[in-house]
Motif scaffolding. Sequence first.
Motif, PDB file in Angstrom:
ATOM      1  N   THR A   1       0.765  -1.185   0.254  1.00 23.77           N
ATOM      2  CA  THR A   1      -0.101  -0.060  -0.049  1.00 23.77           C
ATOM      3  C   THR A   1       0.889   1.383   0.004  1.00 23.77           C
ATOM      4  O   THR A   1       1.871   1.243   0.955  1.00 23.77           O
ATOM      5  CB  THR A   1      -0.985  -0.058   1.006  1.00 23.77           C
ATOM      6  OG1 THR A   1      -1.833  -1.284   1.106  1.00 23.77           O
ATOM      7  CG2 THR A   1      -1.843   1.377   1.282  1.00 23.77           C
ATOM      8  N   PHE A   2       0.725   2.148  -1.055  1.00 26.94           N
ATOM      9  CA  PHE A   2       1.521   3.297  -1.187  1.00 26.94           C
ATOM     10  C   PHE A   2       0.430   4.529  -0.865  1.00 26.94           C
ATOM     11  O   PHE A   2      -0.393   4.586  -1.485  1.00 26.94           O
ATOM     12  CB  PHE A   2       2.304   3.371  -2.657  1.00 26.94           C
ATOM     13  CG  PHE A   2       2.922   4.312  -2.951  1.00 26.94           C
ATOM     14  CD1 PHE A   2       4.164   4.368  -2.452  1.00 26.94           C
ATOM     15  CD2 PHE A   2       2.484   5.566  -3.508  1.00 26.94           C
ATOM     16  CE1 PHE A   2       5.090   5.464  -2.768  1.00 26.94           C
ATOM     17  CE2 PHE A   2       3.338   6.438  -3.902  1.00 26.94           C
ATOM     18  CZ  PHE A   2       4.603   6.513  -3.445  1.00 26.94           C
TER      19      PHE A   2
ATOM     20  N   SER B   1      -2.739  13.791  -7.359  1.00 26.20           N
ATOM     21  CA  SER B   1      -3.655  13.035  -8.259  1.00 26.20           C
ATOM     22  C   SER B   1      -2.998  13.548 -10.005  1.00 26.20           C
ATOM     23  O   SER B   1      -3.199  12.521 -10.661  1.00 26.20           O
ATOM     24  CB  SER B   1      -5.122  13.572  -8.405  1.00 26.20           C
ATOM     25  OG  SER B   1      -5.657  13.136  -7.292  1.00 26.20           O
ATOM     26  N   ASP B   2      -2.201  14.610  -9.995  1.00 19.15           N
ATOM     27  CA  ASP B   2      -1.752  15.091 -11.221  1.00 19.15           C
ATOM     28  C   ASP B   2      -0.238  14.222 -11.526  1.00 19.15           C
ATOM     29  O   ASP B   2       0.380  14.707 -12.519  1.00 19.15           O
ATOM     30  CB  ASP B   2      -1.783  16.142 -11.646  1.00 19.15           C
ATOM     31  CG  ASP B   2      -0.681  17.275 -10.587  1.00 19.15           C
ATOM     32  OD1 ASP B   2      -0.507  16.665  -9.313  1.00 19.15           O
ATOM     33  OD2 ASP B   2      -0.521  18.304 -10.778  1.00 19.15           O
TER      34      ASP B   2
ATOM     35  N   ARG C   1       2.930 -14.205 -17.696  1.00 15.17           N
ATOM     36  CA  ARG C   1       2.766 -12.895 -17.692  1.00 15.17           C
ATOM     37  C   ARG C   1       3.096 -12.372 -16.430  1.00 15.17           C
ATOM     38  O   ARG C   1       2.171 -12.515 -15.631  1.00 15.17           O
ATOM     39  CB  ARG C   1       1.658 -12.521 -18.367  1.00 15.17           C
ATOM     40  CG  ARG C   1       1.599 -10.995 -18.523  1.00 15.17           C
ATOM     41  CD  ARG C   1      -0.033 -10.692 -19.274  1.00 15.17           C
ATOM     42  NE  ARG C   1      -0.331  -9.327 -19.444  1.00 15.17           N
ATOM     43  CZ  ARG C   1      -1.044  -8.597 -18.693  1.00 15.17           C
ATOM     44  NH1 ARG C   1      -1.847  -9.259 -17.579  1.00 15.17           N
ATOM     45  NH2 ARG C   1      -1.074  -7.411 -18.848  1.00 15.17           N
ATOM     46  N   TRP C   2       3.872 -11.437 -15.960  1.00 14.44           N
ATOM     47  CA  TRP C   2       4.110 -10.892 -14.660  1.00 14.44           C
ATOM     48  C   TRP C   2       3.663  -9.366 -14.914  1.00 14.44           C
ATOM     49  O   TRP C   2       3.994  -8.813 -16.110  1.00 14.44           O
ATOM     50  CB  TRP C   2       5.547 -10.986 -14.196  1.00 14.44           C
ATOM     51  CG  TRP C   2       6.156 -12.202 -13.583  1.00 14.44           C
ATOM     52  CD1 TRP C   2       6.130 -12.433 -12.273  1.00 14.44           C
ATOM     53  CD2 TRP C   2       6.298 -13.235 -14.499  1.00 14.44           C
ATOM     54  NE1 TRP C   2       6.726 -13.623 -12.229  1.00 14.44           N
ATOM     55  CE2 TRP C   2       6.640 -14.064 -13.525  1.00 14.44           C
ATOM     56  CE3 TRP C   2       6.441 -13.585 -15.666  1.00 14.44           C
ATOM     57  CZ2 TRP C   2       7.128 -15.604 -13.605  1.00 14.44           C
ATOM     58  CZ3 TRP C   2       7.079 -14.928 -15.983  1.00 14.44           C
ATOM     59  CH2 TRP C   2       7.131 -15.966 -15.006  1.00 14.44           C
ATOM     60  N   TYR C   3       2.645  -8.715 -13.994  1.00 17.93           N
ATOM     61  CA  TYR C   3       2.064  -7.555 -14.347  1.00 17.93           C
ATOM     62  C   TYR C   3       1.805  -6.863 -13.066  1.00 17.93           C
ATOM     63  O   TYR C   3       1.428  -7.612 -12.035  1.00 17.93           O
ATOM     64  CB  TYR C   3       1.107  -7.740 -15.260  1.00 17.93           C
ATOM     65  CG  TYR C   3      -0.490  -8.403 -14.767  1.00 17.93           C
ATOM     66  CD1 TYR C   3      -1.277  -7.893 -14.311  1.00 17.93           C
ATOM     67  CD2 TYR C   3      -0.326  -9.847 -14.814  1.00 17.93           C
ATOM     68  CE1 TYR C   3      -2.367  -8.734 -13.805  1.00 17.93           C
ATOM     69  CE2 TYR C   3      -1.414 -10.579 -14.441  1.00 17.93           C
ATOM     70  CZ  TYR C   3      -2.462 -10.116 -13.997  1.00 17.93           C
ATOM     71  OH  TYR C   3      -3.415 -10.828 -13.341  1.00 17.93           O
ATOM     72  N   PHE C   4       1.799  -5.700 -12.951  1.00 16.52           N
ATOM     73  CA  PHE C   4       1.356  -4.671 -11.853  1.00 16.52           C
ATOM     74  C   PHE C   4      -0.246  -4.371 -12.148  1.00 16.52           C
ATOM     75  O   PHE C   4      -0.687  -4.369 -13.163  1.00 16.52           O
ATOM     76  CB  PHE C   4       2.197  -3.580 -11.940  1.00 16.52           C
ATOM     77  CG  PHE C   4       3.353  -3.274 -11.232  1.00 16.52           C
ATOM     78  CD1 PHE C   4       3.425  -3.531  -9.719  1.00 16.52           C
ATOM     79  CD2 PHE C   4       4.600  -3.862 -12.007  1.00 16.52           C
ATOM     80  CE1 PHE C   4       4.808  -3.637  -9.247  1.00 16.52           C
ATOM     81  CE2 PHE C   4       5.816  -3.953 -11.576  1.00 16.52           C
ATOM     82  CZ  PHE C   4       5.897  -3.780 -10.102  1.00 16.52           C
ATOM     83  N   THR C   5      -0.783  -4.349 -10.904  1.00 10.96           N
ATOM     84  CA  THR C   5      -2.228  -3.553 -10.569  1.00 10.96           C
ATOM     85  C   THR C   5      -2.207  -2.556  -9.725  1.00 10.96           C
ATOM     86  O   THR C   5      -1.183  -2.628  -8.798  1.00 10.96           O
ATOM     87  CB  THR C   5      -3.291  -4.784 -10.491  1.00 10.96           C
ATOM     88  OG1 THR C   5      -2.871  -5.119  -9.116  1.00 10.96           O
ATOM     89  CG2 THR C   5      -3.443  -5.941 -11.495  1.00 10.96           C
ATOM     90  N   PHE C   6      -3.196  -1.916  -9.656  1.00 18.11           N
ATOM     91  CA  PHE C   6      -3.188  -0.695  -8.781  1.00 18.11           C
ATOM     92  C   PHE C   6      -4.521  -0.300  -8.544  1.00 18.11           C
ATOM     93  O   PHE C   6      -5.585  -0.211  -9.265  1.00 18.11           O
ATOM     94  CB  PHE C   6      -2.852   0.748  -9.824  1.00 18.11           C
ATOM     95  CG  PHE C   6      -1.490   0.558 -10.138  1.00 18.11           C
ATOM     96  CD1 PHE C   6      -0.487   1.133  -9.460  1.00 18.11           C
ATOM     97  CD2 PHE C   6      -1.250   0.235 -11.682  1.00 18.11           C
ATOM     98  CE1 PHE C   6       0.897   1.238 -10.211  1.00 18.11           C
ATOM     99  CE2 PHE C   6       0.212   0.155 -12.149  1.00 18.11           C
ATOM    100  CZ  PHE C   6       1.145   0.644 -11.306  1.00 18.11           C
TER     101      PHE C   6
ATOM    102  N   ALA D   1      -4.957  10.687  -5.903  1.00 15.76           N
ATOM    103  CA  ALA D   1      -4.347  10.893  -4.780  1.00 15.76           C
ATOM    104  C   ALA D   1      -4.954  10.020  -3.557  1.00 15.76           C
ATOM    105  O   ALA D   1      -5.806   9.700  -3.667  1.00 15.76           O
ATOM    106  CB  ALA D   1      -4.168  12.153  -4.253  1.00 15.76           C
ATOM    107  N   GLY D   2      -4.169   9.659  -2.566  1.00 18.37           N
ATOM    108  CA  GLY D   2      -4.429   8.729  -1.434  1.00 18.37           C
ATOM    109  C   GLY D   2      -4.001   7.146  -1.443  1.00 18.37           C
ATOM    110  O   GLY D   2      -2.769   7.103  -2.108  1.00 18.37           O
ATOM    111  N   LEU D   3      -4.641   6.298  -1.000  1.00 15.61           N
ATOM    112  CA  LEU D   3      -3.790   5.093  -0.829  1.00 15.61           C
ATOM    113  C   LEU D   3      -4.028   4.208  -2.065  1.00 15.61           C
ATOM    114  O   LEU D   3      -5.003   4.128  -2.504  1.00 15.61           O
ATOM    115  CB  LEU D   3      -4.643   4.425   0.663  1.00 15.61           C
ATOM    116  CG  LEU D   3      -4.385   4.937   1.947  1.00 15.61           C
ATOM    117  CD1 LEU D   3      -5.050   4.032   3.061  1.00 15.61           C
ATOM    118  CD2 LEU D   3      -2.707   5.199   2.185  1.00 15.61           C
TER     119      LEU D   3
END
Length: 154
Positions: free
Chosen positions: A38-39, A44-45, A67-72, A117-119
């Motif tokens: 968690t970041f 936001s921009d 396939r290795w991939y990132f999620t947000f 912006a945020g967690l």
Amino acid sequence: MNMVSLPARLLLLSGLILPLCGTEKARQRGLRQRDECTFTKMRSDSSLRVLFSGSLRLKCKTACCQRWYFTFNGAECAAPLPIESIIYLDQGSPELNSTINIHRTSAVEGLCDGIQAGLVDVAIWVGTCADYPRGDASTGWNSVSRVIIEELPK
């Protein structure tokens, strides 16, 4: 007013968040593997730059692809593009009735825009490639793996 510059805050946040990420030894979790951090995104921009560095391995007796991939926050990056890396094997060694089993130090890296912006839950997953059989994939075998998350101004 906080007098600490944005790069200094990012360095501090990266230093604080990395020890909390569970990427030292990823374990097999069914068809996909996942490790999550968690970041706290400050603006936001801005863009998020993410990097996974560690051992990736794929083995199979016939052709396969992982396939290795990132999620947000549970979704892949939409802008500018998904952040991914693949390993494809054409075949193992049928004459020896064995599989290719090479562990590679690899990196999965990219930028993602449009995250508020945020967690932000940032995760690295292992899944299949479209239209290819699944192999036996592992992440982080016998080595240190790192996830680095950095917020960059546009």
